[in-house]
Scaffold this motif. Structure first.
Motif, PDB file in Angstrom:
ATOM      1  N   TYR A  10       0.831  -1.199   0.000  1.00  0.00           N
ATOM      2  CA  TYR A  10       0.000   0.000   0.000  1.00  0.00           C
ATOM      3  C   TYR A  10       0.868   1.253   0.000  1.00  0.00           C
ATOM      4  O   TYR A  10       2.058   1.224   0.288  1.00  0.00           O
ATOM      5  CB  TYR A  10      -0.917   0.026   1.235  1.00  0.00           C
ATOM      6  N   ASP A  11       0.228   2.372  -0.346  1.00  0.00           N
ATOM      7  CA  ASP A  11       0.793   3.678  -0.036  1.00  0.00           C
ATOM      8  C   ASP A  11      -0.348   4.601   0.349  1.00  0.00           C
ATOM      9  O   ASP A  11      -1.505   4.379  -0.028  1.00  0.00           O
ATOM     10  CB  ASP A  11       1.605   4.251  -1.194  1.00  0.00           C
ATOM     11  N   VAL A  39       6.052 -11.948  -2.460  1.00  0.00           N
ATOM     12  CA  VAL A  39       4.957 -12.279  -3.380  1.00  0.00           C
ATOM     13  C   VAL A  39       5.163 -13.654  -3.997  1.00  0.00           C
ATOM     14  O   VAL A  39       4.202 -14.385  -4.266  1.00  0.00           O
ATOM     15  CB  VAL A  39       4.839 -11.196  -4.484  1.00  0.00           C
ATOM     16  N   LEU A  40       6.428 -14.054  -4.203  1.00  0.00           N
ATOM     17  CA  LEU A  40       6.755 -15.299  -4.886  1.00  0.00           C
ATOM     18  C   LEU A  40       5.968 -16.491  -4.349  1.00  0.00           C
ATOM     19  O   LEU A  40       5.396 -17.263  -5.116  1.00  0.00           O
ATOM     20  CB  LEU A  40       8.264 -15.568  -4.790  1.00  0.00           C
ATOM     21  N   ASP A  41       5.931 -16.664  -3.029  1.00  0.00           N
ATOM     22  CA  ASP A  41       5.254 -17.847  -2.476  1.00  0.00           C
ATOM     23  C   ASP A  41       3.972 -17.495  -1.726  1.00  0.00           C
ATOM     24  O   ASP A  41       3.467 -18.291  -0.939  1.00  0.00           O
ATOM     25  CB  ASP A  41       6.199 -18.643  -1.574  1.00  0.00           C
ATOM     26  N   ALA A  42       3.430 -16.302  -1.979  1.00  0.00           N
ATOM     27  CA  ALA A  42       2.144 -15.923  -1.394  1.00  0.00           C
ATOM     28  C   ALA A  42       1.009 -16.361  -2.312  1.00  0.00           C
ATOM     29  O   ALA A  42       1.171 -16.436  -3.532  1.00  0.00           O
ATOM     30  CB  ALA A  42       2.083 -14.417  -1.166  1.00  0.00           C
ATOM     31  N   LYS A  43      -0.133 -16.629  -1.722  1.00  0.00           N
ATOM     32  CA  LYS A  43      -1.306 -16.994  -2.511  1.00  0.00           C
ATOM     33  C   LYS A  43      -2.093 -15.763  -2.946  1.00  0.00           C
ATOM     34  O   LYS A  43      -2.762 -15.783  -3.974  1.00  0.00           O
ATOM     35  CB  LYS A  43      -2.214 -17.937  -1.707  1.00  0.00           C
ATOM     36  N   ALA A  44      -2.015 -14.691  -2.168  1.00  0.00           N
ATOM     37  CA  ALA A  44      -2.810 -13.504  -2.481  1.00  0.00           C
ATOM     38  C   ALA A  44      -1.966 -12.237  -2.380  1.00  0.00           C
ATOM     39  O   ALA A  44      -1.084 -12.136  -1.530  1.00  0.00           O
ATOM     40  CB  ALA A  44      -4.006 -13.405  -1.543  1.00  0.00           C
ATOM     41  N   VAL A  45      -2.278 -11.289  -3.267  1.00  0.00           N
ATOM     42  CA  VAL A  45      -1.608  -9.986  -3.285  1.00  0.00           C
ATOM     43  C   VAL A  45      -2.693  -8.912  -3.257  1.00  0.00           C
ATOM     44  O   VAL A  45      -3.527  -8.844  -4.166  1.00  0.00           O
ATOM     45  CB  VAL A  45      -0.731  -9.807  -4.541  1.00  0.00           C
ATOM     46  N   LEU A  46      -2.673  -8.106  -2.207  1.00  0.00           N
ATOM     47  CA  LEU A  46      -3.633  -7.009  -2.085  1.00  0.00           C
ATOM     48  C   LEU A  46      -2.872  -5.696  -2.254  1.00  0.00           C
ATOM     49  O   LEU A  46      -1.858  -5.475  -1.587  1.00  0.00           O
ATOM     50  CB  LEU A  46      -4.336  -7.035  -0.730  1.00  0.00           C
ATOM     51  N   VAL A  47      -3.354  -4.854  -3.160  1.00  0.00           N
ATOM     52  CA  VAL A  47      -2.644  -3.628  -3.510  1.00  0.00           C
ATOM     53  C   VAL A  47      -3.563  -2.442  -3.258  1.00  0.00           C
ATOM     54  O   VAL A  47      -4.730  -2.438  -3.668  1.00  0.00           O
ATOM     55  CB  VAL A  47      -2.179  -3.656  -4.976  1.00  0.00           C
ATOM     56  N   ALA A  48      -3.022  -1.412  -2.582  1.00  0.00           N
ATOM     57  CA  ALA A  48      -3.868  -0.295  -2.157  1.00  0.00           C
ATOM     58  C   ALA A  48      -3.152   1.032  -2.316  1.00  0.00           C
ATOM     59  O   ALA A  48      -1.937   1.130  -2.136  1.00  0.00           O
ATOM     60  CB  ALA A  48      -4.276  -0.476  -0.696  1.00  0.00           C
ATOM     61  N   SER A  49      -3.927   2.070  -2.625  1.00  0.00           N
ATOM     62  CA  SER A  49      -3.370   3.415  -2.719  1.00  0.00           C
ATOM     63  C   SER A  49      -4.461   4.438  -2.514  1.00  0.00           C
ATOM     64  O   SER A  49      -5.617   4.233  -2.896  1.00  0.00           O
ATOM     65  CB  SER A  49      -2.720   3.633  -4.093  1.00  0.00           C
ATOM     66  N   SER A  50      -4.074   5.541  -1.912  1.00  0.00           N
ATOM     67  CA  SER A  50      -4.933   6.720  -1.937  1.00  0.00           C
ATOM     68  C   SER A  50      -5.008   7.213  -3.385  1.00  0.00           C
ATOM     69  O   SER A  50      -4.135   6.922  -4.193  1.00  0.00           O
ATOM     70  CB  SER A  50      -4.343   7.826  -1.065  1.00  0.00           C
ATOM     71  N   THR A  51      -6.057   7.965  -3.697  1.00  0.00           N
ATOM     72  CA  THR A  51      -6.191   8.540  -5.030  1.00  0.00           C
ATOM     73  C   THR A  51      -5.544   9.922  -5.072  1.00  0.00           C
ATOM     74  O   THR A  51      -5.760  10.755  -4.187  1.00  0.00           O
ATOM     75  CB  THR A  51      -7.667   8.657  -5.436  1.00  0.00           C
ATOM     76  N   ILE A  52      -4.731  10.145  -6.087  1.00  0.00           N
ATOM     77  CA  ILE A  52      -4.148  11.458  -6.351  1.00  0.00           C
ATOM     78  C   ILE A  52      -4.158  11.671  -7.861  1.00  0.00           C
ATOM     79  O   ILE A  52      -3.795  10.775  -8.620  1.00  0.00           O
ATOM     80  CB  ILE A  52      -2.721  11.580  -5.774  1.00  0.00           C
ATOM     81  N   ASN A  53      -4.665  12.795  -8.284  1.00  0.00           N
ATOM     82  CA  ASN A  53      -4.759  13.106  -9.716  1.00  0.00           C
ATOM     83  C   ASN A  53      -5.490  12.004 -10.483  1.00  0.00           C
ATOM     84  O   ASN A  53      -5.100  11.610 -11.588  1.00  0.00           O
ATOM     85  CB  ASN A  53      -3.368  13.322 -10.316  1.00  0.00           C
TER      86      ASN A  53
END
Length: 397
Positions: free
Chosen positions: A260-261, A302-316
């Motif tokens: 995330y960021d 990430v290589l041996d993970a089953k799930a990847v959750l990606v998050a960000s605040s919105t800018i522009n």
């Protein structure tokens, strides 16, 4: 720069490479190497004196001094180039000043690439899988390994010593004054090997599976693997082969990675609540803020993970730029068999989650939940929704 000196790894076979303690970036800025690296080259003393792989141009003097401890470099008759990338062949022109009449063995693609790198009129001999050359007491069998990780890549196998010289395969970016696995911390070597696989070889996972299966079917006995970066697998060659198959199959552990960021901590609050939900379902979860984390470390997890959750605040109307860089890296590495989801906070306009979802789909990650978006600062009710969001994904892993 510290010179280790030549080290006999098998009878008549010597490590004559170099240790780079100071390198901190590889492949440009994309791969961070905080523990340095080695450039491994191997000298075989036989009726035909042979050098397998070379070193980076900046370290060719070190390699030549190591060779001189054993023999005059002018006596080298065969040079085997398993891979043309300059960290393994950069010292080639200088070496050939000492051994101008040496015959150079490489793959068909290797000959083409060498011509584009070094331009000189050298004596090349193209080899392919199954070809064998005699050095006298020893024979070398060649195994083409295209796209592991360049089109020219190949392995060399010394039959009499059960020694595999696979260049970039099974390596690590790790500097040490000791060159064998059993002289160092095995956990550290394996973690650096995992990082190396994740950030360099992951896109070629299907080819890696086929190549290892091919070698197994050839019935080659392997009791030592000597790669061109990092430690030599003297005591545990089977462990790294097993791990390569595990990583390449991408079966995934019961594990999630949240990347995330955040601008004003709202997305961070969401991430921590979602993490709690995942953990409540028994899912081991790692949390990374991308702007202060090493992307190579994230991708290794990430290589041996089953799930990847990606998050960000919105800018522009889109994601924070650091997240875009991470997703571009992820797209290039093509992780297999991953579940995914996106979330984030926004103010007067959305955009980040939709753009992240688009990138995740392009990467080949299967989205299992609609993106979760919360306006401005999450309330206690919102955080409960985030917790449940994580819990639901946890049940799917």
């Amino acid at each position: 720069m510290i010179v280790l000196g030549a080290v006999e790894i098998k009878k008549g076979v010597y490590w004559v490479g170099a240790i780079d303690w100071d390198i901190r970036h590889f492949h440009g800025p994309s791969y961070h190497t905080p523990k340095g690296t080695t450039y491994n080259a191997y000298l075989i003393i036989d009726e035909k004196v042979t050098l397998v792989d070379i070193v980076d141009a900046d370290f060719v003097g070190v390699m030549l001094e190591n060779i001189k401890e054993i023999i005059d470099p002018s006596k080298i008759e065969y040079v085997i180039v398993n891979h043309v990338e300059p960290d393994h062949s950069g010292g080639f022109p200088k070496l050939m000043e000492y051994a101008p009449n040496a015959k150079v063995f490489c793959s068909k693609n290797g000959k083409d690439a060498m011509g584009h790198h070094y331009f000189g009129d050298y004596s090349y001999e193209v080899v392919k899988t199954g070809d064998v050359i005699s050095l006298g007491k020893n024979t070398i069998r060649f195994i083409e390994a295209p796209m592991l990780h360049w089109p020219d890549s190949m392995f060399s196998y010394i039959e009499e010593e059960s020694l595999l010289l696979p260049n970039d395969a099974f390596g690590q970016h790790l500097a040490s004054s000791k060159i064998f696995d059993d002289e160092n911390d095995l956990w550290e070597i394996m973690m650096e090997g995992k990082k190396y696989f994740a950030n360099i070889l992951m896109p070629f996972s299907p080819l890696i599976i086929k190549k290892i299966e091919e070698i197994v079917n050839m019935g080659l006995k392997i009791d030592m693997i000597a790669p061109s970066h990092g430690m030599i697998w003297r005591s545990h060659p089977e462990k790294i082969i097993e791990k390569y198959m595990e990583w390449a199959r991408a079966e995934g552990e019961r594990k999630a990675v949240i990347v995330y960021d955040t601008m004003w901590n709202s997305t961070e609050k969401m991430a921590r609540a979602i993490l709690d939900g995942l953990v409540s379902e028994g899912v081991a979860t790692r949390l990374y803020r991308v702007s202060i984390s090493d992307v190579n470390d994230i991708i290794t997890d990430v290589l041996d993970a089953k799930a990847v959750l990606v998050a960000s605040s919105t800018i522009n109307n889109t994601m924070i730029p650091n997240m875009a860089y991470f997703l571009e890296e992820l797209m290039g590495l093509k992780p297999k068999n991953k579940l995914g989801a996106s979330f984030g906070s926004y103010g007067w306009g959305k955009g980040a989650v939709a753009n992240i979802e688009k990138k995740l789909k392009e990467t080949g990650i299967q989205l299992v939940k609609e993106g979760l978006q919360i306006k401005y600062v999450p309330t206690e009710e919102d955080l409960k929704m985030c917790y449940d969001y994580g819990k639901e994904i946890g049940k799917l892993i």
